[in-house]
Scaffold this motif. Structure first.
Motif, PDB file in Angstrom:
ATOM      1  N   GLY A  18       1.111  -1.076   0.056  1.00 47.65           N
ATOM      2  CA  GLY A  18      -0.043   0.075   0.017  1.00 47.65           C
ATOM      3  C   GLY A  18       1.122   0.991  -0.004  1.00 47.65           C
ATOM      4  N   ARG A  19       1.772   1.020   0.740  1.00 49.97           N
ATOM      5  CA  ARG A  19       2.710   2.455   0.595  1.00 49.97           C
ATOM      6  C   ARG A  19       3.163   2.556  -0.469  1.00 49.97           C
ATOM      7  NH1 ARG A  19       6.619   1.004   4.847  1.00 49.97           N
ATOM      8  NH2 ARG A  19       5.260   0.853   5.709  1.00 49.97           N
ATOM      9  N   VAL A  20       3.876   1.749  -1.425  1.00 50.78           N
ATOM     10  CA  VAL A  20       4.471   2.023  -2.631  1.00 50.78           C
ATOM     11  C   VAL A  20       3.648   2.382  -3.297  1.00 50.78           C
ATOM     12  CG1 VAL A  20       4.936   0.557  -4.729  1.00 50.78           C
ATOM     13  CG2 VAL A  20       6.055  -0.394  -2.282  1.00 50.78           C
ATOM     14  N   VAL A  21       1.813   1.654  -3.229  1.00 50.70           N
ATOM     15  CA  VAL A  21       1.265   1.761  -4.724  1.00 50.70           C
ATOM     16  C   VAL A  21       1.399   3.862  -4.170  1.00 50.70           C
ATOM     17  CG1 VAL A  21      -0.978   2.726  -4.953  1.00 50.70           C
ATOM     18  CG2 VAL A  21      -0.197   0.419  -4.761  1.00 50.70           C
ATOM     19  N   ALA A  22       0.792   4.131  -2.601  1.00 47.77           N
ATOM     20  CA  ALA A  22       0.410   5.649  -2.300  1.00 47.77           C
ATOM     21  C   ALA A  22       1.326   6.569  -3.087  1.00 47.77           C
ATOM     22  CB  ALA A  22       0.264   5.975  -1.355  1.00 47.77           C
ATOM     23  N   GLU A  23       3.016   5.665  -2.839  1.00 46.87           N
ATOM     24  CA  GLU A  23       4.198   7.101  -2.798  1.00 46.87           C
ATOM     25  C   GLU A  23       4.131   7.735  -4.469  1.00 46.87           C
ATOM     26  OE1 GLU A  23       8.058   5.690  -1.948  1.00 46.87           O
ATOM     27  OE2 GLU A  23       7.332   5.561   0.117  1.00 46.87           O
ATOM     28  N   ALA A 107      -4.937   1.363  -5.417  1.00 42.30           N
ATOM     29  CA  ALA A 107      -5.366   2.839  -4.859  1.00 42.30           C
ATOM     30  C   ALA A 107      -5.591   3.533  -5.861  1.00 42.30           C
ATOM     31  CB  ALA A 107      -4.907   3.613  -3.799  1.00 42.30           C
ATOM     32  N   ALA A 108      -6.483   4.549  -6.049  1.00 45.85           N
ATOM     33  CA  ALA A 108      -6.863   5.355  -7.339  1.00 45.85           C
ATOM     34  C   ALA A 108      -6.729   6.895  -6.285  1.00 45.85           C
ATOM     35  CB  ALA A 108      -8.400   4.945  -8.277  1.00 45.85           C
ATOM     36  N   THR A 109      -6.369   7.848  -7.544  1.00 47.72           N
ATOM     37  CA  THR A 109      -7.072   9.671  -7.054  1.00 47.72           C
ATOM     38  C   THR A 109      -7.448   9.846  -8.454  1.00 47.72           C
ATOM     39  OG1 THR A 109      -6.427  11.489  -5.932  1.00 47.72           O
ATOM     40  CG2 THR A 109      -4.797  10.300  -7.135  1.00 47.72           C
ATOM     41  N   THR A 110      -7.685  11.233  -8.661  1.00 50.50           N
ATOM     42  CA  THR A 110      -8.431  11.985  -9.537  1.00 50.50           C
ATOM     43  C   THR A 110      -7.948  13.329  -9.400  1.00 50.50           C
ATOM     44  OG1 THR A 110     -10.186  10.354  -9.839  1.00 50.50           O
ATOM     45  CG2 THR A 110     -10.225  12.232 -11.509  1.00 50.50           C
ATOM     46  N   VAL A 111      -7.370  14.000 -10.058  1.00 53.30           N
ATOM     47  CA  VAL A 111      -6.659  15.620 -10.117  1.00 53.30           C
ATOM     48  C   VAL A 111      -6.819  15.888 -11.430  1.00 53.30           C
ATOM     49  CG1 VAL A 111      -4.876  14.725  -8.891  1.00 53.30           C
ATOM     50  CG2 VAL A 111      -4.553  14.328 -10.903  1.00 53.30           C
ATOM     51  N   GLY A 112      -7.331  17.890 -11.137  1.00 55.87           N
ATOM     52  CA  GLY A 112      -7.324  18.339 -12.380  1.00 55.87           C
ATOM     53  C   GLY A 112      -5.823  18.351 -13.127  1.00 55.87           C
ATOM     54  N   SER A 229     -16.691  12.150 -15.334  1.00 54.42           N
ATOM     55  CA  SER A 229     -16.860  11.423 -13.737  1.00 54.42           C
ATOM     56  C   SER A 229     -15.251  10.764 -13.002  1.00 54.42           C
ATOM     57  CB  SER A 229     -16.816   9.416 -14.264  1.00 54.42           C
ATOM     58  OG  SER A 229     -16.531   8.698 -13.295  1.00 54.42           O
ATOM     59  N   ALA A 230     -15.219  10.564 -11.862  1.00 56.33           N
ATOM     60  CA  ALA A 230     -13.766  11.109 -10.787  1.00 56.33           C
ATOM     61  C   ALA A 230     -14.052   9.277 -10.232  1.00 56.33           C
ATOM     62  CB  ALA A 230     -13.947  12.043 -10.103  1.00 56.33           C
ATOM     63  N   HIS A 231     -13.024   9.201  -9.869  1.00 57.81           N
ATOM     64  CA  HIS A 231     -12.809   7.873  -9.495  1.00 57.81           C
ATOM     65  C   HIS A 231     -11.669   8.080  -7.908  1.00 57.81           C
ATOM     66  CE1 HIS A 231     -10.452   3.776  -9.945  1.00 57.81           C
ATOM     67  NE2 HIS A 231     -11.848   3.597  -8.870  1.00 57.81           N
ATOM     68  N   PHE A 232     -11.817   7.671  -6.966  1.00 60.75           N
ATOM     69  CA  PHE A 232     -10.717   7.776  -5.497  1.00 60.75           C
ATOM     70  C   PHE A 232     -11.187   5.811  -4.766  1.00 60.75           C
ATOM     71  CE2 PHE A 232      -9.089  11.739  -4.832  1.00 60.75           C
ATOM     72  CZ  PHE A 232     -10.341  12.702  -5.629  1.00 60.75           C
ATOM     73  N   GLU A 233      -9.351   5.660  -4.567  1.00 59.58           N
ATOM     74  CA  GLU A 233      -9.792   4.486  -4.881  1.00 59.58           C
ATOM     75  C   GLU A 233      -8.581   4.630  -3.150  1.00 59.58           C
ATOM     76  OE1 GLU A 233      -9.127   1.637  -7.404  1.00 59.58           O
ATOM     77  OE2 GLU A 233      -9.122  -0.326  -5.823  1.00 59.58           O
ATOM     78  N   HIS A 234      -8.905   3.402  -1.812  1.00 63.14           N
ATOM     79  CA  HIS A 234      -8.457   2.995  -1.091  1.00 63.14           C
ATOM     80  C   HIS A 234      -8.333   1.541  -0.768  1.00 63.14           C
ATOM     81  CE1 HIS A 234      -5.488   6.540   0.261  1.00 63.14           C
ATOM     82  NE2 HIS A 234      -6.756   7.486   0.707  1.00 63.14           N
ATOM     83  N   THR A 235      -7.372   1.269  -0.778  1.00 64.04           N
ATOM     84  CA  THR A 235      -6.943  -0.517   0.150  1.00 64.04           C
ATOM     85  C   THR A 235      -7.144  -0.540   1.848  1.00 64.04           C
ATOM     86  OG1 THR A 235      -5.799  -1.222  -2.136  1.00 64.04           O
ATOM     87  CG2 THR A 235      -6.288  -2.778   0.559  1.00 64.04           C
ATOM     88  N   ILE A 236      -8.129  -0.569   2.489  1.00 61.14           N
ATOM     89  CA  ILE A 236      -8.328  -0.725   3.543  1.00 61.14           C
ATOM     90  C   ILE A 236      -8.311  -2.140   4.755  1.00 61.14           C
ATOM     91  CG2 ILE A 236      -9.947   1.480   3.137  1.00 61.14           C
ATOM     92  CD1 ILE A 236     -12.186  -0.346   4.553  1.00 61.14           C
ATOM     93  N   ALA A 237      -7.628  -2.437   5.793  1.00 57.97           N
ATOM     94  CA  ALA A 237      -7.891  -3.434   6.992  1.00 57.97           C
ATOM     95  C   ALA A 237      -8.878  -2.868   7.528  1.00 57.97           C
ATOM     96  CB  ALA A 237      -7.097  -3.712   7.055  1.00 57.97           C
ATOM     97  N   LEU A 246      -4.460   1.291   3.999  1.00 60.91           N
ATOM     98  CA  LEU A 246      -3.180   0.388   4.054  1.00 60.91           C
ATOM     99  C   LEU A 246      -2.209   1.257   3.328  1.00 60.91           C
ATOM    100  CD1 LEU A 246      -4.456  -3.485   4.174  1.00 60.91           C
ATOM    101  CD2 LEU A 246      -2.885  -1.181   5.735  1.00 60.91           C
ATOM    102  N   THR A 247      -3.302   2.057   1.748  1.00 64.90           N
ATOM    103  CA  THR A 247      -2.699   2.923   1.022  1.00 64.90           C
ATOM    104  C   THR A 247      -1.865   4.486   1.230  1.00 64.90           C
ATOM    105  OG1 THR A 247      -4.750   3.336  -0.045  1.00 64.90           O
ATOM    106  CG2 THR A 247      -3.593   1.459  -1.553  1.00 64.90           C
ATOM    107  N   ILE A 248      -1.272   4.838   1.925  1.00 64.45           N
ATOM    108  CA  ILE A 248      -0.967   5.804   2.545  1.00 64.45           C
ATOM    109  C   ILE A 248       0.479   5.303   2.962  1.00 64.45           C
ATOM    110  CG2 ILE A 248      -3.099   6.637   3.653  1.00 64.45           C
ATOM    111  CD1 ILE A 248      -1.701   5.151   6.459  1.00 64.45           C
ATOM    112  N   THR A 249       1.246   7.305   2.638  1.00 65.86           N
ATOM    113  CA  THR A 249       3.032   6.921   2.668  1.00 65.86           C
ATOM    114  C   THR A 249       3.541   6.998   3.821  1.00 65.86           C
ATOM    115  OG1 THR A 249       3.194   9.392   2.430  1.00 65.86           O
ATOM    116  CG2 THR A 249       3.568   7.944   0.776  1.00 65.86           C
TER     117      THR A 249
END
Ligand code: CO
Length: 249
Positions: A18-23, A107-112, A229-237, A246-249
């Motif tokens: 998760g950390r790798v994805v977030a980084e 994980a996913a994020t949407t940005v301008g 359309s927008a999309h945000f995603e996190h992996t959680i426990a 889990l997908t945070i730095t």
């Protein structure tokens, strides 16, 4: 198969993924600007994955050809990076999965891209808010439907349509494990959540209608009506006290 409960040791491995994805998503976000080709973002994702000792979850998954999904404007998910050049005012969903030590993060994020319009800004805030609402509803003793209902309530009360054909999912050694996690549905239904369940929550919100279509490349999913359309995603426990992202730095 059923829902797989992870041990503390397994969740430690998932924290790493998760950390790798977030980084990497942070790096990619910093590179999103007018003039960049989506393929360049994919190349950066590949080199960052390698640098961090991880493998792409997506590349080769059912034949998917890239490391990253890049979905622009009316594209919802599964956009394949290529020759398209980002333009000022676009909104761009970046979706990334990584495998490290046999475990996955997604994980996913949407940005301008540069300055974006007020409608787009509100859509991004609402979609991120819907993901947070889902995370806040996730705790041992709640039911799966409570997550779905919290996301739906947050999004629909703000006037957005929720994509129905694509859902969140359990995640662990596999990118997609049981259960499927719809972004809509009744509270108080479905399996009771337990400590050690790991899942990817991923609301997709449209300004217009919820209906979707798949492009000629057989991957890119867009809104049927062409609305943003927008999309945000996190992996959680699931933990004793609630949910750990889990997908945070
Ligand atoms: Co996912």
């Amino acid at each position: 198969m059923g829902i797989i409960i992870k041990s503390e040791r397994e969740i430690t491995a998932m924290r790493q993924a998760g950390r790798v994805v977030a980084e990497i998503l942070e790096v990619l976000k910093s590179q999103v600007k007018p003039g960049i080709k989506t393929r360049e973002l994919d190349i950066m994702a590949a080199s960052e994955l390698q640098r961090l000792g991880a493998k792409s979850s997506f590349k080769g998954y059912r034949g998917y050809p890239a490391n990253l999904c890049v979905s622009i404007n009316d594209e919802i998910v599964h956009g394949i990076p290529g020759e398209r050049v980002l333009a000022k005012g676009d909104i761009v969903s970046l979706d990334l999965g990584a495998i490290i030590g046999g475990f996955q993060g997604d994980a996913a994020t949407t940005v301008g891209v540069g300055e974006i319009g007020p409608e787009a800004k509100e859509l991004l805030a609402a979609t991120e808010g819907a993901l947070k609402a889902g995370i806040n509803a996730a705790n041992a003793k709640a039911r799966l439907g409570d997550i779905s209902a919290a996301i739906q309530q947050y999004a629909e009360s703000r006037g957005y349509a929720i994509v129905r054909e694509y859902t969140g999912h359990g995640i662990g050694r596999e990118m997609h494990e049981e259960p499927q996690i719809p972004n809509f549905g009744p509270a108080g239904t479905g399996p009771v959540l337990k400590k050690g369940m790991t899942m990817a929550l991923e609301p997709m919100l449209n300004i217009g209608d919820w209906r979707t279509r798949v492009g000629d490349d057989q991957w890119t999913v867009s809104t049927a009506d062409g609305s943003l359309s927008a999309h945000f995603e996190h992996t959680i426990a699931i933990t004793d006290g609630g949910a750990e992202v889990l997908t945070i730095t």
